[in-house]
Design a protein around this motif. Structure first.
Motif, short mmCIF file in Angstrom:
data_model
loop_
_atom_site.label_atom_id
_atom_site.label_comp_id
_atom_site.label_asym_id
_atom_site.label_seq_id
_atom_site.Cartn_x
_atom_site.Cartn_y
_atom_site.Cartn_z
N THR A 167 -61.68 -10.11 -4.34
CA THR A 167 -60.83 -9.28 -3.49
C THR A 167 -59.43 -9.88 -3.33
OG1 THR A 167 -61.74 -10.36 -1.52
CG2 THR A 167 -62.74 -8.26 -2.19
N GLY A 168 -59.31 -11.16 -3.60
CA GLY A 168 -58.01 -11.80 -3.50
C GLY A 168 -57.33 -12.02 -4.84
N HIS A 169 -57.79 -11.35 -5.88
CA HIS A 169 -57.20 -11.51 -7.21
C HIS A 169 -55.71 -11.16 -7.19
CE1 HIS A 169 -56.57 -10.92 -11.54
NE2 HIS A 169 -57.63 -11.68 -11.72
N ASP A 170 -54.94 -11.91 -7.95
CA ASP A 170 -53.48 -11.72 -7.97
C ASP A 170 -53.08 -10.29 -8.35
OD1 ASP A 170 -53.16 -14.34 -7.27
OD2 ASP A 170 -52.72 -15.04 -9.31
N SER A 171 -53.89 -9.64 -9.17
CA SER A 171 -53.53 -8.32 -9.67
C SER A 171 -53.54 -7.25 -8.58
CB SER A 171 -54.48 -7.90 -10.80
OG SER A 171 -55.81 -7.81 -10.32
N THR A 172 -54.18 -7.52 -7.46
CA THR A 172 -54.23 -6.51 -6.39
C THR A 172 -52.87 -6.34 -5.72
OG1 THR A 172 -54.83 -8.11 -4.68
CG2 THR A 172 -56.65 -7.03 -5.87
N GLY A 173 -52.09 -7.42 -5.70
CA GLY A 173 -50.82 -7.39 -5.00
C GLY A 173 -50.98 -7.51 -3.50
N PHE A 174 -52.20 -7.79 -3.04
CA PHE A 174 -52.45 -7.92 -1.61
C PHE A 174 -52.01 -9.27 -1.09
CE2 PHE A 174 -56.48 -5.09 -2.05
CZ PHE A 174 -55.67 -3.95 -2.10
N GLY A 175 -51.60 -9.30 0.16
CA GLY A 175 -51.43 -10.55 0.86
C GLY A 175 -52.73 -10.86 1.58
N ALA A 176 -52.69 -11.82 2.50
CA ALA A 176 -53.88 -12.20 3.24
C ALA A 176 -54.44 -11.03 4.06
CB ALA A 176 -53.58 -13.38 4.15
N ALA A 177 -53.53 -10.24 4.64
CA ALA A 177 -53.97 -9.12 5.46
C ALA A 177 -54.65 -8.05 4.61
CB ALA A 177 -52.77 -8.51 6.20
N GLY A 178 -54.11 -7.80 3.43
CA GLY A 178 -54.70 -6.81 2.53
C GLY A 178 -56.08 -7.22 2.08
N ARG A 179 -56.24 -8.50 1.76
CA ARG A 179 -57.55 -8.98 1.36
C ARG A 179 -58.52 -8.89 2.52
NH1 ARG A 179 -59.53 -14.74 -1.39
NH2 ARG A 179 -61.70 -14.03 -1.66
N ALA A 180 -58.04 -9.16 3.73
CA ALA A 180 -58.91 -9.10 4.90
C ALA A 180 -59.49 -7.70 5.09
CB ALA A 180 -58.14 -9.53 6.15
N VAL A 181 -58.68 -6.68 4.84
CA VAL A 181 -59.17 -5.30 4.96
C VAL A 181 -60.32 -5.07 3.99
CG1 VAL A 181 -58.60 -2.86 4.60
CG2 VAL A 181 -56.97 -4.37 5.76
N ALA A 182 -60.13 -5.50 2.74
CA ALA A 182 -61.17 -5.33 1.72
C ALA A 182 -62.43 -6.11 2.09
CB ALA A 182 -60.66 -5.79 0.36
N ASP A 183 -62.26 -7.34 2.53
CA ASP A 183 -63.41 -8.18 2.86
C ASP A 183 -64.19 -7.64 4.06
OD1 ASP A 183 -62.93 -9.91 0.79
OD2 ASP A 183 -61.84 -11.38 2.01
N VAL A 184 -63.46 -7.22 5.09
CA VAL A 184 -64.13 -6.70 6.29
C VAL A 184 -64.90 -5.43 5.95
CG1 VAL A 184 -63.75 -5.63 8.54
CG2 VAL A 184 -62.56 -7.74 7.95
N ALA A 185 -64.28 -4.54 5.18
CA ALA A 185 -64.96 -3.30 4.80
C ALA A 185 -66.18 -3.59 3.95
CB ALA A 185 -64.00 -2.39 4.04
N LEU A 186 -66.04 -4.49 2.98
CA LEU A 186 -67.15 -4.81 2.09
C LEU A 186 -68.33 -5.41 2.84
CD1 LEU A 186 -68.10 -4.88 -0.86
CD2 LEU A 186 -67.09 -7.16 -1.04
N PHE A 187 -68.04 -6.39 3.70
CA PHE A 187 -69.14 -7.06 4.39
C PHE A 187 -69.69 -6.25 5.55
CE2 PHE A 187 -67.18 -10.74 2.22
CZ PHE A 187 -68.31 -11.12 1.51
N ALA A 188 -68.88 -5.36 6.11
CA ALA A 188 -69.41 -4.43 7.12
C ALA A 188 -70.42 -3.49 6.47
CB ALA A 188 -68.28 -3.63 7.77
N GLY A 189 -70.08 -2.99 5.29
CA GLY A 189 -71.00 -2.13 4.57
C GLY A 189 -72.26 -2.86 4.17
N ALA A 190 -72.10 -4.08 3.68
CA ALA A 190 -73.25 -4.88 3.26
C ALA A 190 -74.16 -5.20 4.44
CB ALA A 190 -72.79 -6.17 2.59
N GLY A 191 -73.55 -5.57 5.57
CA GLY A 191 -74.35 -5.91 6.74
C GLY A 191 -75.11 -4.72 7.29
N ALA A 192 -74.44 -3.56 7.33
CA ALA A 192 -75.10 -2.34 7.83
C ALA A 192 -76.22 -1.91 6.90
CB ALA A 192 -74.08 -1.22 7.98
N LEU A 193 -75.99 -2.01 5.58
CA LEU A 193 -77.03 -1.65 4.62
C LEU A 193 -78.23 -2.60 4.73
CD1 LEU A 193 -78.11 -0.01 2.26
CD2 LEU A 193 -76.79 -1.49 0.72
N ALA A 194 -77.95 -3.89 4.89
CA ALA A 194 -79.04 -4.86 5.04
C ALA A 194 -79.86 -4.57 6.29
CB ALA A 194 -78.47 -6.28 5.09
N PHE A 195 -79.17 -4.22 7.37
CA PHE A 195 -79.87 -3.88 8.62
C PHE A 195 -80.76 -2.66 8.40
CE2 PHE A 195 -80.13 -1.42 12.55
CZ PHE A 195 -80.65 -2.37 13.43
N LEU A 196 -80.24 -1.64 7.74
CA LEU A 196 -81.04 -0.44 7.48
C LEU A 196 -82.25 -0.76 6.61
CD1 LEU A 196 -78.23 2.17 6.73
CD2 LEU A 196 -79.79 2.19 8.69
#
Length: 207
Positions: A167-196
């Motif tokens: 999620t932090g690959h240079d090609s994304t053009g994201f800064g730290a905040a941009g990567r944080a959005v991707a990481d939070v969304a990804l792990f929120a989805g993973a956590g909710a799916l694991a709970f289900l």
């Protein structure tokens, strides 16, 4: 459970959109890899949510409709996944680079192989398609379904793990905040799916 399902599906959709937008339009062969794999996580993640939730449904039209939706999302997501896998493989060939040298590459390749296997198992386990009946293998239906359920979770969580490494690959053009959005969304989805997956009971006849 409905709210958790919505959270999981929405989080995967946000991740897919947020990551894919960095590669639209796909101007290079490499760009097709993160573009397609991001879409695949969104689609297969949503399909996984349906696949887990449908276990609690009683046999009937609602269950069958949900399974058709599960199949459609997995078909679209699986196609995007395979195209994305091909793109990075072909790109490395063109550049003369070795394949599967990083943890990301190894986990991604393993998840892709499991994905292909679990898709086939899913086709056989879907009674509406009647594949086991045609092969006179209905006696193995329970085993096929159980294997499909486990393998599908291995595939999606393997894909999530591989995605989290880039999620932090240079090609994304994201800064730290941009990567944080991707990481939070990804792990929120993973956590909710694991709970289900851990808390959704099977319909009583399957127990």
């Amino acid at each position: 459970m409905t709210s958790v399902s919505t959270l999981a599906s929405s989080a995967f959709a946000v991740f897919a959109f947020w990551m894919a937008r960095a590669y639209v339009p796909a101007a290079t062969l490499f760009a097709w890899h993160p573009l397609c794999l991001s879409a695949a996580i969104g689609l297969c993640g949503a399909a996984s949510v349906i696949g887990v939730r449908v276990r609690a449904f009683a046999p009937g039209r609602e269950r069958v409709r949900a399974l058709w939706c599960h199949l459609a999302l997995n078909s679209a997501g699986g196609a995007a996944w395979v195209i994305g896998f091909w793109a990075i493989y072909a790109n490395k060939n063109n550049l003369g680079k070795a394949h599967f040298t990083s943890a990301h590459g190894k986990v991604g390749a393993a998840a892709t192989m499991v994905l292909v296997a679990t898709y086939a198992l899913g086709l056989f386990s879907f009674n509406a398609l009647g594949l086991l009946t045609r092969l006179d293998m209905n006696r193995r239906a329970k085993d096929v379904k159980a294997t499909h359920r486990v393998a599908s979770l291995v595939a999606i969580f393997g894909g999530i793990l591989a995605a989290s490494m880039r999620t932090g690959h240079d090609s994304t053009g994201f800064g730290a905040a941009g990567r944080a959005v991707a990481d939070v969304a990804l792990f929120a989805g993973a956590g909710a799916l694991a709970f289900l997956a851990a808390t959704t009971p099977a319909w009583k006849i399957e127990r």
